[in-house]
Design an enzyme around this catalytic site. Structure first.
Site, mmCIF file in Angstrom:
data_model
loop_
_atom_site.group_PDB
_atom_site.id
_atom_site.type_symbol
_atom_site.label_atom_id
_atom_site.label_comp_id
_atom_site.label_asym_id
_atom_site.label_seq_id
_atom_site.Cartn_x
_atom_site.Cartn_y
_atom_site.Cartn_z
ATOM 1 N N GLU A 201 1.131 -1.227 -0.096
ATOM 2 C CA GLU A 201 -0.078 -0.298 0.304
ATOM 3 C C GLU A 201 0.856 0.720 -0.131
ATOM 4 O O GLU A 201 1.721 1.221 1.069
ATOM 5 C CB GLU A 201 -0.827 0.012 0.949
ATOM 6 C CG GLU A 201 -1.366 1.524 1.051
ATOM 7 C CD GLU A 201 -2.284 1.494 -0.023
ATOM 8 O OE1 GLU A 201 -2.468 2.937 -0.731
ATOM 9 O OE2 GLU A 201 -3.655 0.926 -0.278
ATOM 10 N N GLY B 205 -22.913 14.806 -12.792
ATOM 11 C CA GLY B 205 -23.687 13.094 -12.448
ATOM 12 C C GLY B 205 -23.968 12.841 -10.852
ATOM 13 O O GLY B 205 -24.303 13.995 -10.265
ATOM 14 N N GLY C 156 -24.731 9.766 -9.649
ATOM 15 C CA GLY C 156 -24.718 8.569 -9.602
ATOM 16 C C GLY C 156 -24.111 9.024 -7.750
ATOM 17 O O GLY C 156 -25.246 10.106 -7.634
ATOM 18 N N ALA D 140 -18.666 14.456 -10.830
ATOM 19 C CA ALA D 140 -18.982 13.337 -10.297
ATOM 20 C C ALA D 140 -19.620 12.200 -11.253
ATOM 21 O O ALA D 140 -20.691 12.379 -11.069
ATOM 22 C CB ALA D 140 -19.970 13.204 -9.217
ATOM 23 N N ALA E 181 -18.231 -1.592 -2.265
ATOM 24 C CA ALA E 181 -16.955 -2.454 -0.664
ATOM 25 C C ALA E 181 -17.217 -3.034 -0.751
ATOM 26 O O ALA E 181 -16.490 -3.891 -0.561
ATOM 27 C CB ALA E 181 -17.001 -0.845 -0.195
ATOM 28 N N HIS F 299 -43.742 -3.560 15.494
ATOM 29 C CA HIS F 299 -43.761 -2.931 15.830
ATOM 30 C C HIS F 299 -44.313 -1.773 16.504
ATOM 31 O O HIS F 299 -43.965 -1.858 17.718
ATOM 32 C CB HIS F 299 -45.958 -3.069 15.286
ATOM 33 C CG HIS F 299 -47.040 -2.001 15.138
ATOM 34 N ND1 HIS F 299 -46.894 -1.035 14.342
ATOM 35 C CD2 HIS F 299 -47.695 -1.276 16.658
ATOM 36 C CE1 HIS F 299 -47.713 0.030 14.979
ATOM 37 N NE2 HIS F 299 -47.726 0.136 15.609
#
Length: 464
Positions: free
Chosen positions: A34, A180, A182, A268, A318, A443
């Site tokens: 990483e 965008g 999304g 986006a 994810a 409920h």
């Protein structure tokens, strides 16, 4: 030659780190490469910090509407810098959690940029430019994706920004255009509008959140307009002039060209996979349309090389990456995992009202020639929703008319992202509509709407 591993994972996002931990549980010696923060984009610059921002916006909205609940609030204001700082703090805390999990599972973090060097080899270049080669019997690529850039919308990080910059702006813009609609665009549109920014959403397609059921899209557009967000569908940004103090945005609409002024434009418009400089070409790893080609267990055409997450087919989510990582590793370990059912993947958008869905939309069912039963239950008829002041939205369920197969569910409303898992499990267990109706729901809860919607599909609904 440096250390030898059973498995090296390149990338530590929700695909990479989950694969690494599962591999360690199965007895493998694991290293994770990483170059940035552990946890990847999702944990550091995506899922987690955006939810922290959205929670601050929700709290701010609650305060603004406190009088609706019989509560009088004195002076209040939003500290934009503090909101951003809280979000970053949440992300940093979660990243430290991944560090703890790596130590607990004896996983090595190999800091640097990784690329395939040869059969069973990964070259890792550290920040100081030093390169070291590691060996592994198995290598999983989990390098994720980044903001996609349009030629007429180049991200400069200041006036035209991507999602990373949108999370850490120093000053709250007065006016913003979001290109965008999304999940990313919609969540930021909600956040900035709730915080007091004048927001316009521009969507090329006829409906916002275009992957959702059309009724969901229409309800969200209605809710957004009610909240003061300007929604422009069937529209396209032609150009953005950033030469002045702000941005001048030219938009082509069905009615002609419009010009908007804004402080910031958020691009986006989707994502682009991170496949550059990974050594794919040198090793001959198959790639098609920006995605690595794999089989159902994420094996590439090169023995010992695997790929998961945003860089392979399927939705860039994810939880999908995590599931793929586990399946991949279990197959490597000689287990017999089931291939992932990509038609039973839940999708969630965390604006207000929230959106959650799984399975087929009504339009898809009809295009497939399925005879269906559709049931809807509005939250305006829900006691819990009324008590909470969250009456916007509904639950919509779709069943096969002949066999009762649960084909899909689509929800919009408060906390529906917490409700969708019931449908995912029901579909996994091949539950029918009648079984949902007869399963007693507590409920008062928002989740009762699922039972009521199923009952509506079969003409048995009580509270409508």
């Amino acid at each position: 030659m440096a250390s030898k591993y059973d498995l090296i994972v390149v990338g530590s996002g929700p695909g990479g780190y989950v694969a690494a931990i599962r591999a360690s549980q199965l007895g493998m010696k694991v290293g994770v490469v990483e170059k940035a923060e552990l946890g990847g984009i999702c944990l550091n610059w995506g899922c987690i910090p955006t939810k922290a921002l959205l929670k601050s916006a929700q709290v701010f909205e609650y305060i603004q509407h406190a009088k609706d609940y019989g509560i009088n609030v004195g002076e209040y204001s939003a500290d934009f810098g503090a909101v951003v700082a809280r979000s970053r703090g949440v992300a940093q805390g979660m990243s430290k959690g991944i560090q703890f999990l790596f130590r607990k599972n004896k996983i090595d973090h190999i800091a640097g940029y990784g690329k395939l060097k040869g059969q069973g080899q990964v070259e890792v270049t550290s920040e100081d430019g030093k390169a070291e080669t590691y060996e592994a019997a198995h290598i999983i690529l989990a390098t994720g994706a980044r903001s996609r850039e349009l030629p007429n919308l180049p991200i400069d990080g200041k006036k035209i920004i991507g999602y990373r910059q949108a999370m850490v702006l120093e000053n709250q813009p007065k006016r913003m255009v979001v290109v965008g609609s999304g999940a990313i665009g919609i969540e930021f549109a909600y956040f900035y509008n709730a915080m007091g920014t004048e927001v316009t959403v521009v969507e090329f397609l006829p409906n916002i959140v275009p992957v959702e059921d059309e009724e969901i899209s229409k309800q969200l557009e209605k809710s957004f307009k009610k909240a003061g967000i300007n929604v422009m569908t069937s529209s396209e940004v032609q150009s953005v002039d950033t030469s002045g103090e702000g941005c001048v945005v030219k938009i082509k609409t069905a009615k002609g060209e419009e010009t908007l002024e804004a402080d910031v434009v958020l691009s986006a418009v989707g994502i682009q996979t991170n496949l550059e400089n990974l050594g794919l070409e040198e090793l001959g790893v198959g790639v098609e349309r920006g995605r690595v080609l794999t089989d159902d267990f994420y094996r590439t055409n090169v023995p010992g090389v695997y790929a998961i997450g945003d860089i392979v087919k399927g939705p860039a989510l994810a939880h999908v990456a995590s599931a793929e990582g586990i399946i991949c590793v279990e197959a490597i370990a000689g287990h017999h995992p089931e291939p992932l059912d990509y038609k039973n993947i839940p999708g969630c958008t965390y604006c207000y009202p929230e959106i959650a869905s799984v399975g087929y939309t009504e339009k898809e069912c009809r295009e497939l020639g399925r005879e269906i039963k559709v049931g809807k239950f509005p939250f305006s008829a829900s006691g819990k929703a009324s008590a909470g002041g969250n009456k916007d939205g509904f639950v919509k369920v779709i069943f096969d008319a002949k066999y009762g197969e649960f084909l899909g569910a689509h929800m919009i409303g408060a906390n529906v992202t917490e409700m969708i898992a019931e449908i995912v499990v029901a579909r996994k267990l091949e539950t029918t509509g009648h079984e949902i109706i007869k399963a007693v729901h507590p409920h008062p809860t928002m989740s009762e709407a699922i039972m009521e919607a199923a009952a509506a599909a079969y003409g048995e609904v009580i509270h409508l």
